[in-house]
Structures are given as C-alpha cells and as structure tokens.
Scaffold this motif. Structure first.
Motif, PDB file in Angstrom:
ATOM      1  N   LEU A  68       0.850  -1.191   0.000  1.00 31.60           N
ATOM      2  CA  LEU A  68       0.000   0.000   0.000  1.00 31.60           C
ATOM      3  C   LEU A  68       0.887   1.243   0.000  1.00 31.60           C
ATOM      4  CD1 LEU A  68      -3.218   0.566   2.051  1.00 31.60           C
ATOM      5  CD2 LEU A  68      -1.437   2.311   2.060  1.00 31.60           C
ATOM      6  N   TYR A  69       0.485   2.222  -0.790  1.00 34.25           N
ATOM      7  CA  TYR A  69       1.257   3.452  -0.954  1.00 34.25           C
ATOM      8  C   TYR A  69       0.361   4.659  -0.662  1.00 34.25           C
ATOM      9  CZ  TYR A  69       3.724   0.182  -4.127  1.00 34.25           C
ATOM     10  OH  TYR A  69       4.341  -0.913  -4.696  1.00 34.25           O
TER      11      TYR A  69
ATOM     12  N   VAL B  92      -4.181  -4.318   6.284  1.00 33.14           N
ATOM     13  CA  VAL B  92      -5.254  -4.073   5.306  1.00 33.14           C
ATOM     14  C   VAL B  92      -5.462  -2.567   5.157  1.00 33.14           C
ATOM     15  CG1 VAL B  92      -7.650  -4.559   4.685  1.00 33.14           C
ATOM     16  CG2 VAL B  92      -6.304  -6.277   5.901  1.00 33.14           C
ATOM     17  N   ASP B  93      -6.455  -2.012   5.890  1.00 32.84           N
ATOM     18  CA  ASP B  93      -6.744  -0.585   5.787  1.00 32.84           C
ATOM     19  C   ASP B  93      -5.580   0.247   6.296  1.00 32.84           C
ATOM     20  OD1 ASP B  93     -10.328  -0.594   6.607  1.00 32.84           O
ATOM     21  OD2 ASP B  93      -9.139  -1.633   5.088  1.00 32.84           O
ATOM     22  N   SER B  94      -5.559   1.510   5.845  1.00 35.27           N
ATOM     23  CA  SER B  94      -4.518   2.422   6.291  1.00 35.27           C
ATOM     24  C   SER B  94      -5.104   3.803   6.547  1.00 35.27           C
ATOM     25  CB  SER B  94      -3.411   2.521   5.243  1.00 35.27           C
ATOM     26  OG  SER B  94      -2.417   3.447   5.624  1.00 35.27           O
TER      27      SER B  94
ATOM     28  N   SER C 231      -2.474   0.563  -4.268  1.00 35.79           N
ATOM     29  CA  SER C 231      -2.084  -0.754  -3.765  1.00 35.79           C
ATOM     30  C   SER C 231      -1.591  -1.610  -4.916  1.00 35.79           C
ATOM     31  CB  SER C 231      -3.241  -1.440  -3.037  1.00 35.79           C
ATOM     32  OG  SER C 231      -4.271  -1.824  -3.929  1.00 35.79           O
ATOM     33  N   SER C 232      -0.800  -2.601  -4.590  1.00 40.24           N
ATOM     34  CA  SER C 232      -0.315  -3.541  -5.594  1.00 40.24           C
ATOM     35  C   SER C 232      -0.195  -4.925  -4.980  1.00 40.24           C
ATOM     36  CB  SER C 232       1.024  -3.090  -6.179  1.00 40.24           C
ATOM     37  OG  SER C 232       2.044  -3.149  -5.202  1.00 40.24           O
ATOM     38  N   TYR C 233      -0.245  -5.933  -5.853  1.00 36.32           N
ATOM     39  CA  TYR C 233      -0.226  -7.319  -5.389  1.00 36.32           C
ATOM     40  C   TYR C 233       1.161  -7.702  -4.901  1.00 36.32           C
ATOM     41  CZ  TYR C 233      -0.805 -12.394  -5.449  1.00 36.32           C
ATOM     42  OH  TYR C 233      -0.845 -13.717  -5.104  1.00 36.32           O
ATOM     43  N   MET C 234       2.180  -7.274  -5.639  1.00 37.36           N
ATOM     44  CA  MET C 234       3.574  -7.551  -5.319  1.00 37.36           C
ATOM     45  C   MET C 234       3.787  -9.049  -5.140  1.00 37.36           C
ATOM     46  SD  MET C 234       6.436  -6.101  -5.230  1.00 37.36           S
ATOM     47  CE  MET C 234       6.259  -4.353  -4.937  1.00 37.36           C
ATOM     48  N   ALA C 235       3.693  -9.783  -6.283  1.00 37.53           N
ATOM     49  CA  ALA C 235       3.830 -11.234  -6.235  1.00 37.53           C
ATOM     50  C   ALA C 235       5.272 -11.672  -6.114  1.00 37.53           C
ATOM     51  CB  ALA C 235       3.205 -11.840  -7.493  1.00 37.53           C
ATOM     52  N   GLY C 236       6.171 -10.698  -6.004  1.00 39.71           N
ATOM     53  CA  GLY C 236       7.567 -11.063  -5.844  1.00 39.71           C
ATOM     54  C   GLY C 236       8.455 -10.474  -6.911  1.00 39.71           C
TER      55      GLY C 236
END
Lengths: 117, 112
Positions: A32-33, A73-75, A94-99
């Motif tokens: 999350l950004y 989760v929330d921010s 937000s992003s999934y960032m699968a690696g």
C-alpha cells in the motif's frame, strides 16, 4: 473486483488543525502506498507499506505526518498540525507484489482533495 | 536521485490524429517504466508497463517504447479520440526500493 477506496473525497480545514484520511486497498494486495499530488505536479511517494510494515517513508514529513496500516489491510494517513503547503490531493494505491518488482502494477484510488485555509 | 521530465506540458490535437508523448528519465537503473492516465478529479489509471528488459508494449491504440540507454520513453496514441483527453503521466520504478518517480504529466486535449 472492487477498486481502491478512499475517504473522505474532499476536506477543508484551517491551518494548525488536524486531519485524517482513510484507504482500503484491493483485497489481497500486500503493498500500500500514500502519495501527495500538488496541483500541476506528479504524485510524490510519502510512504510505502508491505503488509503492515513500513518499506519506505523517506519523504514523509515525520514532524507532522503519520501513517499506519493495522492488520495489513486498511490504512490511515494523518496530518497534525496542517500547514498551507499541505493543500494537495492525497492518493492511495495498492499492488499485489507477487515477488517481481518488474511487473508490479499499482492501482490508485480516487484521492482526497485537501484544502488548508 | 531519479528525475522524470515530460514534454510537452500540454498538447491539443484534432480528432483522428496520431500523436506522441515524450518522457525522459535521468537514472537508467529502473525495474520498469509505466504510463498512467489521470482524468480530472480522479485517480490514476495504469495504461502500460514496460519492463526494463523490454523495448515496447502495446494495448489497443496505445504503444509505449523504452530506450534505457538514452533514458527515454514515448507513448504513441493512434487515431486520437475526444475520449482520450486527459493528463498522461509517466513514472520510472527505481531499482532498489521500487519507488515510482513521476513526471509532471502532459495534458492532452483532443478536439472533435
């Protein structure tokens, strides 16, 4: 799939007051950004979370800005006290960032427009 | 420190024209280069992502190219339509912390 949700959409406050913004990312997204976008400029990263840990907060004015991401989760992003120069749109992404950084796409919410008088 | 520049700042074209938006970046050590669209009062929508190992990506009428050696990317829009009117932002994903550095954007107006 539901997108990134942010609230409120608009906020007007006087300088030296405090304000808080809320963000709910896409379900399952680990990263999350928070960005600040001043009129006529591109977004500037304020803070990046990976799950509930901070990855990068080097551009966050820590004397007045704070952010947290409870339970990964929330921010919420808080400004206390606000200054005139904080007037901007605050975007959450937000992003999934699968690696793999090379293919990671960020999904943005509609933003909160803050006006400090 | 990465710096991203977009030229021109604003562009107005008649409907149906092909056009090119330019983006330059100072640090070639990037994971990828991304193009976004921003409509007034709304957030950013991802258009194309070009990995550092790729030269171009295509989606419909959009084609983005990447030249890391010269620090440049272009977004080509074919057969422009009034619905393409928006601000287009490019962003470089820095190697290391994966921070996105954005340009200031190009505001595109397509005249019917």
């Amino acid at each position: 799939e539901a997108g990134v949700a942010q609230s409120p959409r608009y906020k007007i406050i006087e300088k030296r007051q405090s304000v808080a913004f809320w963000c709910n990312p896409i379900s399952g997204h680990a990263t999350l950004y928070w960005y600040q976008q001043i009129l006529g400029q591109g977004p500037k990263l304020l803070i990046q979370f990976q799950n509930n840990g901070v990855v990068d907060d080097s551009q966050l004015p820590k004397d007045r800005f704070s952010a947290e991401r409870l339970k990964g989760v929330d921010s919420t992003l808080k400004i206390q006290p606000a200054k005139l120069e904080d007037s901007a749109v605050y975007l959450c992404a937000s992003s999934y960032m699968a690696g793999s950084f090379s293919t990671d796409t960020q999904y943005f919410g509609p933003g909160t427009r803050l006006t400090v008088l | 420190k990465q710096e991203v520049t977009q030229i021109p700042a604003a562009l107005s074209v008649p409907e149906g024209e092909n056009l090119v938006l330019n983006c330059s970046f100072t640090d070639s050590a990037i994971y990828n280069l991304q193009w976004f669209r921003q409509d007034p009062g709304k957030g950013l929508t991802s258009l194309l992502l070009i990995q550092s190992s790729q030269r171009e990506q295509t989606s419909g009428r959009l084609n983005a190219s990447l030249d890391k050696s010269s620090g440049r990317s272009t977004l080509y829009i074919a057969a422009s339509q009034p619905g393409d009117s928006a601000t287009y932002l490019c962003a470089a994903a820095g190697a290391g912390s994966y921070q996105l550095t954005f340009g200031k954007g190009t505001k595109l107006s397509v005249i019917p």
